[in-house]
Design a protein around this motif. Sequence first.
Motif, PDB file in Angstrom:
ATOM      1  N   HIS A  64       0.870  -1.180   0.000  1.00  0.00           N
ATOM      2  CA  HIS A  64       0.000   0.000   0.000  1.00  0.00           C
ATOM      3  C   HIS A  64       0.906   1.229   0.000  1.00  0.00           C
ATOM      4  CE1 HIS A  64      -3.531   2.352   2.038  1.00  0.00           C
ATOM      5  NE2 HIS A  64      -3.310   2.716   0.798  1.00  0.00           N
ATOM      6  N   ALA A 158       3.624  -1.707   3.507  1.00  0.00           N
ATOM      7  CA  ALA A 158       3.278  -0.318   3.208  1.00  0.00           C
ATOM      8  C   ALA A 158       4.537   0.455   2.871  1.00  0.00           C
ATOM      9  CB  ALA A 158       2.582   0.324   4.402  1.00  0.00           C
ATOM     10  N   ASP A 178      -0.952   5.318  -3.891  1.00  0.00           N
ATOM     11  CA  ASP A 178      -2.309   4.767  -3.988  1.00  0.00           C
ATOM     12  C   ASP A 178      -3.258   5.654  -3.186  1.00  0.00           C
ATOM     13  OD1 ASP A 178      -1.294   2.492  -5.354  1.00  0.00           O
ATOM     14  OD2 ASP A 178      -0.759   1.588  -3.423  1.00  0.00           O
ATOM     15  N   LEU A 263      -7.860   1.935   0.654  1.00  0.00           N
ATOM     16  CA  LEU A 263      -7.226   0.859  -0.114  1.00  0.00           C
ATOM     17  C   LEU A 263      -8.275  -0.167  -0.545  1.00  0.00           C
ATOM     18  CD1 LEU A 263      -4.685  -0.567  -1.219  1.00  0.00           C
ATOM     19  CD2 LEU A 263      -4.465  -1.707   0.994  1.00  0.00           C
TER      20      LEU A 263
END
Length: 335
Positions: A64, A158, A178, A263
């Motif tokens: 992420h 992440a 993102d 997300l």
Amino acid sequence: MCVIVAPGAEALHDGVVDSDAALAEGVRSGGVRELARAITAIENSPTGAPGLLDALGSPDRPAHVLGITGAPGVGKSTMTSALVRAYRLREKRVAVIAVDPSSPFSGGALLGDRIRMQEHSGDPGVYIRSMASRGHLGGLNAAIGPVLRVCEVAGFDAVILETVGVGQSEVEVAAAADTTLVLIAPGMGDGIQAAKAGILEIGDIFVVNKADRDGASTTARELRHMIALGERLPQEWEPPVHMTVASTGDGIEDVVLAAGEHLQWLIDTGNLARRREVRAREEILDTASALVRAELLEDRRGVDSLASEVAGGRMTAFEAAQRLLEEGPPGRMDA
Ligand SMILES: Nc1nc2c(ncn2[C@@H]2O[C@H](COP(=O)(O)OP(=O)(O)OP(=O)(O)O)[C@@H](O)[C@H]2O)c(=O)[nH]1
Ligand SMILES: [Mg+2]
């Protein structure tokens, strides 16, 4: 049309060279030194170290990618540190990349950030480093993609991209992330300033940090109002506004939850893949532009002679550009 050869490309091998394979293996098995060396190789390679990227292959799962932007001093580094702490409590591995397009060296600001991040040093689940575009051909945009890939292959859950310095980097970081967090400090009309600065468009989550100061609720209210005014289709994401005190950790949990929800929304709607395609597109276009520019500048005198024509009003810049693209620099027309 001219043949484009990347500067430095002759030094690269066609296939994967041994050292790339070894480095890639080290990255894949979680080696921190190898990760650092891989990122340096990308930073310093004019073409983004394609041999290494080939050797790395694709990651098992995407990380992420969170972008953190906001005005100088708003609390980006403090927020990053707080987010890292929250992710570590969830046993997620986090990489922090401080993106500084303005400086080829790690300046004072970065040093300060390093000190602030010291609580995470020695934690193998956290990797922190700064990144400049340096000699990279396509600039920062083109360097971020490969660096993210390295972090993903290294198994990070992440990646936090934190902007350092002002200006252009905000938009570039938002394009690479993102989920983009925009930090705003409380104050009279800060929400309105944000709208003017065009950051309402880039934020997926807005955070009024320094909520221990006067005016935080007002700023949050202003922001919510302005976000509500924006036209949005029913299935589109409506950016939430949260209040935090990054220095104490107050409100950070809500931000982490919001990031997780964003997300999930990206995945459910297919927007994650779409965003990543947009990122790849920019990466390609920036690299291509840089390749063309480098080729055209190979004969600087040719460009200079066109420049004097344009400056003297005998030719438009558009005509000169077309001639360059069609024929190559004038000095090489006979070639
Ligand atoms: N009162 C208060 N101070 C905060 C808060 N968050 C950060 N700070 C302080 O604000 C100052 C700037 O924080 P940084 O995290 O360095 O801000 P930054 O956005 O990274 O700054 P640059 O990297 O210089 O743009 C530091 O002294 C922090 O301790 C907060 O929520 N409340
Ligand atoms: Mg900072």
